[in-house]
Each structure stands twice: as structure tokens, then as C-alpha cells.
Design an enzyme around this catalytic site. Structure first.
Site, PDB file in Angstrom:
ATOM      1  N   CYS A  89     -40.553 -44.835 -72.619  1.00 35.37           N
ATOM      2  CA  CYS A  89     -39.661 -44.836 -73.684  1.00 35.37           C
ATOM      3  C   CYS A  89     -38.322 -44.516 -73.034  1.00 35.37           C
ATOM      4  O   CYS A  89     -37.770 -45.343 -72.446  1.00 35.37           O
ATOM      5  CB  CYS A  89     -40.003 -43.812 -74.450  1.00 35.37           C
ATOM      6  SG  CYS A  89     -39.179 -44.076 -76.319  1.00 35.37           S
ATOM      7  N   HIS A 195     -44.992 -46.528 -76.226  1.00 38.79           N
ATOM      8  CA  HIS A 195     -45.830 -45.306 -75.658  1.00 38.79           C
ATOM      9  C   HIS A 195     -47.138 -45.572 -75.427  1.00 38.79           C
ATOM     10  O   HIS A 195     -47.930 -45.530 -76.142  1.00 38.79           O
ATOM     11  CB  HIS A 195     -45.673 -44.115 -76.775  1.00 38.79           C
ATOM     12  CG  HIS A 195     -44.605 -43.362 -76.872  1.00 38.79           C
ATOM     13  ND1 HIS A 195     -43.862 -42.451 -76.158  1.00 38.79           N
ATOM     14  CD2 HIS A 195     -43.230 -43.752 -77.862  1.00 38.79           C
ATOM     15  CE1 HIS A 195     -42.805 -41.955 -76.522  1.00 38.79           C
ATOM     16  NE2 HIS A 195     -42.221 -42.986 -77.316  1.00 38.79           N
ATOM     17  N   GLU A 197     -49.395 -43.622 -74.090  1.00 40.62           N
ATOM     18  CA  GLU A 197     -50.233 -42.479 -74.297  1.00 40.62           C
ATOM     19  C   GLU A 197     -50.528 -42.400 -75.738  1.00 40.62           C
ATOM     20  O   GLU A 197     -51.479 -41.436 -76.518  1.00 40.62           O
ATOM     21  CB  GLU A 197     -49.739 -41.181 -73.879  1.00 40.62           C
ATOM     22  CG  GLU A 197     -48.369 -40.868 -74.912  1.00 40.62           C
ATOM     23  CD  GLU A 197     -47.108 -41.424 -74.783  1.00 40.62           C
ATOM     24  OE1 GLU A 197     -45.922 -40.826 -75.066  1.00 40.62           O
ATOM     25  OE2 GLU A 197     -47.074 -42.402 -73.930  1.00 40.62           O
TER      26      GLU A 197
END
Length: 215
Positions: A89, A195, A197
Site C-alpha cells: 500500500c 493488501h 494480508e
């Protein structure tokens, strides 16, 4: 054992990133120790580096530079010693030459280009861009993209995006009222605007690729 270091400069989903990397390591059978740190010596000794980031480019840049010796340690590890690096990001955006949020702020200049505001051609599309979007590979042979499912999707939350000077540095784009850079890469450096994750199976697969990447 690989030393995977997540840089803590007061911005980013550090716990989520660490847990995702640990899970990706188990899934791939990679022997890795994931550490979150703001210490230059730990950064310098890393085998792999991850730079998350949320918020404004300027705030993240100043936060990173406020850590004594960390930018120099990153530069030594990545640019001189060839350690793989992943920005996430705003951590990806900091790879650019400059950011245009709240004026002009210098970046690392590892991926030449600048970070500019999203301007979707469809005025009905909201900014910030939040949600799931398809990743469209531009360099499908890049190791970080290996083995991704057809029409992979990532989770995005952003109002600005990196406009790269060299199209060869763009690994993937997404469509949000026009093409938006979703992944960049040059040498041992890579970054994702989305992202990983938070991107479920696609994100874990990409993080596993990162842990096995030998640029």
C-alpha cells in the site's frame, strides 16, 4: 532460517502482515522467523524486508525517516546486498520518486515515477477506492505472480496510486475507471497497492511467492 523483517515506523497493519507472512511460511514449508522492528541493525541484517503503510504519503515518509539509520539500513540491505523487498500500500508508494499528496514529497526513488490522486473516468466511482478488484498481470512471468489463480483479486484501500515512468516496472494493474497500478517490481524490489494480508488465498499465495523469491 530466513530473517523476515517488517519495518515499524508507526504506520501499517503490522500484526496482520506478520501473521499472514507466518501463515504463508507454514503453507510453503519455508523456515522463516518474522520480526517487527524499528531498529536499523535488525533491518540491515534481514534476509527479506517488508514495508507496510497506511495513511498519507507525506506522513509515512516523515515517519520512516524519523527512525535513526533505518532508511540507510534499508538501502544497504536492498540496493547493495540484494535482499528481496516488498512494499505494501503506502509502503509501495514510498518506492516512487515523489508523492503529490499535500504538495510534493520525495520518496525512495527505487521505482521511478510519482504518486498521484486517483481520478476514475467514471464519476460514479468513489474515492477512496475500497474493496476487491481483479489483478491483471502485465508481466505474467514474474515470480511473484507465479501460480496465482485465474482472475485473482486483491483488497484495495487507497486514494492515490503510483504512476510508473517505465511500463516494464508495472507487474499488474487493476481497473477502477481506468488502469490503476496494482503491483510494481524492479530487480529485488516489489510492491503491491492492494493488501495481500487482507486478500485471502491470493494474498497468501503471493506472500509465499515472496518468501521463495530469489531475484
Amino acid at each position: 532460517m530466513q530473517r523476515v523483517v517488517i519495518i515499524d515506523y508507526g504506520s501499517g497493519n503490522l500484526r496482520s502482515a506478520a501473521k499472514a507472512l507466518e501463515r504463508a511460511a507454514v503453507m510453503r514449508g519455508v523456515d522463516a522467523a518474522v520480526t517487527v522492528t524499528n531498529e536499523a541493525d535488525t533491518v540491515r541484517a534481514a534476509d527479506r524486508l517488508v514495508l507496510p503503510g497506511v495513511g498519507a504519503f507525506t506522513d509515512c515518509w516523515h515517519g520512516l525517516n524519523a527512525l535513526p539509520g533505518v532508511v540507510d539500513a534499508m538501502t544497504e540491505a536492498v540496493r547493495r546486498n540484494g535482499r528481496p523487498f516488498l512494499g505494501i500500500c503506502v509502503g509501495m508508494q514510498l518506492l516512487a520518486t515523489r508523492g503529490r499528496e499535500y504538495g510534493s514529497t520525495p520518496g525512495l526513488d527505487w521505482i521511478p515515477g510519482e504518486v498521484v490522486a486517483l481520478a476514475p473516468e467514471d464519476r460514479h466511482l468513489k474515492v477512496p477506492h475500497m474493496g476487491w478488484n481483479e489483478l491483471i498481470p502485465q508481466q505474467p512471468d514474474h515470480p511473484l505472480l507465479a501460480g496465482l489463480p485465474n482472475a485473482p483479486h486483491g483488497y484495495f484501500v487507497h486514494s492515490y496510486h503510483l504512476r510508473a515512468d517505465d511500463a516494464r516496472d508495472v507487474l499488474a494493474v487493476t481497473d477502477y475507471g481506468g488502469p490503476v497500478v496494482a503491483m510494481v517490481g524492479r530487480g529485488t524490489v516489489a510492491g503491491t497497492q492492494f493488501h495481500p494480508e487482507k486478500s485471502q488465498a491470493t494474498g497468501l499465495h503471493l506472500l509465499g511467492n515472496f518468501l521463495e523469491w530469489s531475484p
